[in-house]
Design a protein around this motif. Structure first.
Motif, PDB file in Angstrom:
ATOM      1  N   GLY A   1       0.494  -1.473  -0.118  1.00  0.00           N
ATOM      2  CA  GLY A   1       0.384   0.176  -0.129  1.00  0.00           C
ATOM      3  C   GLY A   1       0.910   0.883  -0.080  1.00  0.00           C
ATOM      4  N   SER A   2       0.387   2.661   0.060  1.00  0.00           N
ATOM      5  CA  SER A   2       0.850   3.794   0.536  1.00  0.00           C
ATOM      6  C   SER A   2       0.357   4.549   1.661  1.00  0.00           C
TER       7      SER A   2
ATOM      8  N   VAL B   1      -0.504   7.967   2.107  1.00  0.00           N
ATOM      9  CA  VAL B   1      -1.197   9.278   1.732  1.00  0.00           C
ATOM     10  C   VAL B   1      -1.156  10.319   1.996  1.00  0.00           C
TER      11      VAL B   1
ATOM     12  N   GLU C   1      -4.616   8.877  -6.272  1.00  0.00           N
ATOM     13  CA  GLU C   1      -4.204   7.957  -5.336  1.00  0.00           C
ATOM     14  C   GLU C   1      -4.583   6.474  -5.617  1.00  0.00           C
TER      15      GLU C   1
ATOM     16  N   LEU D   1      -2.621   3.183  -7.060  1.00  0.00           N
ATOM     17  CA  LEU D   1      -3.121   2.226  -5.877  1.00  0.00           C
ATOM     18  C   LEU D   1      -3.408   0.833  -6.639  1.00  0.00           C
TER      19      LEU D   1
ATOM     20  N   ALA E   1      -4.191   2.214   1.857  1.00  0.00           N
ATOM     21  CA  ALA E   1      -3.996   3.055   1.535  1.00  0.00           C
ATOM     22  C   ALA E   1      -4.322   4.123   2.419  1.00  0.00           C
TER      23      ALA E   1
ATOM     24  N   PHE F   1     -12.416   4.872  -1.090  1.00  0.00           N
ATOM     25  CA  PHE F   1     -11.681   3.884  -0.579  1.00  0.00           C
ATOM     26  C   PHE F   1     -12.227   2.316  -1.481  1.00  0.00           C
TER      27      PHE F   1
END
Length: 256
Positions: free
Chosen positions: A62-63, A65, A77, A81, A89, A118
């Protein structure tokens, strides 16, 4: 019971990725990390990043953010992803001016909206803690707990940073247990208590104050999906630090 994957939060190698993102990822994969959690993409297009991860056998966990991107660039984003195949996220941090009680009341509303967007894209939204979530209360409840009591598990999951939980003076084992089933991501962050420093003094795994093996075992019981190494600041070269940390995991956990 499935063993959690072993990942690295690339923020630890922010200086290295700024110089050579691809080369740094190659080194991370060679060390034995199974996945990476992003904190920026080094201006690498998503399709190119996906191809590189596939070549190296690394999972895009994941990231992290930033809040400003959640507020103004959430669709970008989501697109990135989705392309790299990341499942999570994570909101990683809040600026000082966004941490008081009134700001948190707004976050309780906005985070639910982020989570809904999301969710619609098939991505799980999480929040990553520091110590300040344990220092503010809303309606008599500390913000860390208020956040998850207010927003449903379908819209917000937990990324628990064990170092920060302990640094905040909380029972880390108890908190892992409390959020079992809602805790897909755990940050393994070791530190030493240093009264001369006003900030956390992070160190390689096994060199600090955390009793790591019981915490890892408790994470397994809580159905954690990823154990993610993160070291905010490194006294040694960061690439050396993250290698030492995974070697500690191999010697004390993975190969036991």
């Amino acid at each position: 019971m499935t063993r959690p994957g072993i990942g690295l939060q690339l923020y630890t190698l922010r200086e290295e990725t700024a110089q050579d993102f691809e080369g740094t990822l190659r080194k991370v994969a060679a060390m034995g990390y199974e996945g990476v959690e992003f904190a920026g993409y080094g201006d690498i297009p998503a399709e190119q990043m996906k191809a590189l991860l596939d070549e190296l056998g690394l999972v895009a966990i994941g990231s992290h953010v930033p809040l400003t991107n959640l507020e103004t660039k959430i669709e970008e984003e989501i697109a990135y992803l989705t392309t790299i195949g990341a499942k999570y996220a994570i909101c990683p941090w809040l600026p000082v001016e966004a941490r008081d009680t009134e700001a948190w009341r707004k976050h309780l509303v906005n985070f639910a909206e982020f989570g809904k967007r999301f969710q619609e894209a098939g991505i799980v939204f999480c929040y990553h803690n520091h110590e300040f979530e344990f220092e503010v209360e809303i309606d008599g409840e500390i913000v860390f707990d208020k956040l998850y009591a207010t927003i449903g598990a379908d819209l917000l999951q937990v990324e628990m940073d064990l170092g920060w939980v302990q640094y905040a003076g909380r029972d880390t084992l108890e908190y892992i247990s409390k959020y079992a089933g809602r805790l897909p991501l755990v940050h393994l962050k070791d530190f030493v208590k240093n009264n001369e420093k006003a900030e956390i003094d992070t160190v390689e795994l096994g060199r600090g104050d955390l009793d790591l093996i019981p915490l890892i075992k408790q994470s397994e019981q809580a159905d954690v999906k990823w154990l993610i190494v993160e070291q905010d600041r490194c006294a040694n070269p960061p690439i050396q630090s993250v290698e030492e940390s995974i070697n500690w995991l191999k010697a004390n956990y993975l190969n036991q």
